[in-house]
Scaffold this motif. Sequence first.
Motif, PDB file in Angstrom:
ATOM      1  N   ASP A 114       0.291  -1.327 -94.432  1.00 18.26           N
ATOM      2  CA  ASP A 114       0.892   0.454 -94.435  1.00 18.26           C
ATOM      3  C   ASP A 114       1.889   0.532 -94.001  1.00 18.26           C
ATOM      4  O   ASP A 114       1.947   2.056 -93.928  1.00 18.26           O
ATOM      5  N   LEU A 115       2.430   0.014 -94.638  1.00 18.59           N
ATOM      6  CA  LEU A 115       3.696   0.122 -94.504  1.00 18.59           C
ATOM      7  C   LEU A 115       4.586   1.440 -94.484  1.00 18.59           C
ATOM      8  O   LEU A 115       5.618   2.444 -93.993  1.00 18.59           O
ATOM      9  N   VAL A 116       4.533   2.108 -96.073  1.00 17.58           N
ATOM     10  CA  VAL A 116       4.275   3.461 -96.360  1.00 17.58           C
ATOM     11  C   VAL A 116       4.315   4.440 -95.789  1.00 17.58           C
ATOM     12  O   VAL A 116       4.854   5.393 -95.596  1.00 17.58           O
ATOM     13  N   ARG A 117       2.518   4.689 -95.093  1.00 17.16           N
ATOM     14  CA  ARG A 117       2.799   6.296 -94.877  1.00 17.16           C
ATOM     15  C   ARG A 117       3.003   5.791 -93.432  1.00 17.16           C
ATOM     16  O   ARG A 117       3.360   6.841 -92.443  1.00 17.16           O
ATOM     17  N   GLN A 118       3.196   4.904 -92.647  1.00 18.92           N
ATOM     18  CA  GLN A 118       3.237   4.193 -91.463  1.00 18.92           C
ATOM     19  C   GLN A 118       4.457   4.305 -91.240  1.00 18.92           C
ATOM     20  O   GLN A 118       5.529   3.859 -90.071  1.00 18.92           O
ATOM     21  N   GLY A 119       5.725   4.347 -91.558  1.00 19.91           N
ATOM     22  CA  GLY A 119       7.018   4.176 -92.525  1.00 19.91           C
ATOM     23  C   GLY A 119       7.710   4.785 -91.348  1.00 19.91           C
ATOM     24  O   GLY A 119       8.482   4.019 -90.368  1.00 19.91           O
ATOM     25  N   GLU A 120       7.381   5.787 -90.543  1.00 21.76           N
ATOM     26  CA  GLU A 120       8.521   6.539 -89.721  1.00 21.76           C
ATOM     27  C   GLU A 120       7.721   6.001 -87.757  1.00 21.76           C
ATOM     28  O   GLU A 120       8.600   5.286 -87.503  1.00 21.76           O
TER      29      GLU A 120
END
Lengths: 362, 128
Positions: free
Chosen positions: B89-95
Amino acid sequence: MTDEPHETTPPTGSQASMVFDDSPNRFRASNVEQKFDGASGVLFEQAMAQTRMAIVLADPAQEDMPIVFVNRAFTELTGYSEDEVVGKNCRFLQGEKSDPAVVARIRQALESEDVVVVELLNYRRDGTPFWNALHLGPIYSTEGKLLYYFGSQWDVSDVRAARAEEQHAKMMARELSHRMKNMFAVIGGLITVTGRTKNIREEAAEINDRIRALGRAFETTLDEASRGSVELEPAVKAVLTPYDPDGNRIRFEGESLRVDPNVISTVGLAMHELATNAIKHGALREQTGEITLKWVAQADDGLEFVWRESGGPTIEKPECGVGSGLGIIDNLLKTVGGSLEHDWQPGGFVARISFPHHGRAS
Amino acid sequence: MSATNGNAAPVILILEDEAMILLEMSFAIEDHGAEAIQAPSVRSALEAIEKARPDAAILDVNLGRNTTCEAVATRLGELNVPFVLHSGDLVRQGELIARIGAEVIPKPSSSDHVASRAIALARETRET
């Protein structure tokens, strides 16, 4: 300033915009000290009158900064007549669901004589809400004295709705992407654990490599799957990137091409097998070799890939013939009328893959 | 500091809510001669950490229903336990991932790779 009688009735209906808007004239008549001179003055008046952008001027010198001018676009947008709004503060456009934080930003801009652009939920005379892209700022005289605040209003409700829909689609794509990767990871786990219990770990690892390549190829297609076709290059690159982490061994020479989503799985698997073959026997076996991958759309909806290795170790055709992975791909392509031809040339391995269809014409 | 002495097998905590991945990861850890502590939830991970400090950890980032590994990452940070993030989930959890600031291994990756990274971190930390 606003006590002069206004002789025109407020415009109604869509035809009103075709009629010349005389509100600048009336504004000028009541503001004799502020003359619009010469050609630029005429242009200004015409622009004010004919623009579809709603425009308001408010007078900061008066108590509660009342509106002193509105153009026709404003009365059409809000449903209020000029008589109803001139002399009032603009806040009558706000209502129950107008965001107080945005209103506070407007107030702050007014206090500091700044220009501000905000989106605010406003209400028409009949109570229906609309999203107002409000642009407001100070107007100064040539001497630098603050004369008015202008406010321009634009109904962006449609834009907001489209944006929300796009946002929702993006959210769904991300959720789908997360679930898909998770599912690929679960499948991978299943295969590894099964391989362990049946004592076929190597085979399980080989299967898992293929499945992960498939996952990487598909991942690139999720965002645009709803369009019915997907861009080829990102999928190809996603499959091959792990075999070229520094990005200097594999060169891609292909045109931008949209293909049917179901072409992706076969292409993805084929690229994976070619890379695996290169690691075992060819250009990726040592640090020196390179690969050029070209793809070209053919007549009649065909698609051809040429995989050409060079600069690697001197290769010899493996004893066991074609790697079993390439054999699978050849069989796979034959079922759809395509082919995989390969040649262990002295300068490097070359493979040519053809697909009879990639989805455009059929 | 370490729960184990220098020669014992490193203990690796695995936080993962997907049973099959948790099982696979445990096997991979054991294949490397290390000991796996399985934690299917944030709560069980925190309990395991308090019971015995692990040498390293593998953390799934998104644990469903708006739960993330952040509380566990914070606790491990306090105890100087190194960890890798294993996420699809790198995109959504990037932050969040940027905030935690640990090594990230994208899902799906080979469990052998994830396990060897975690064990390498355990050994590095032990040596220093």
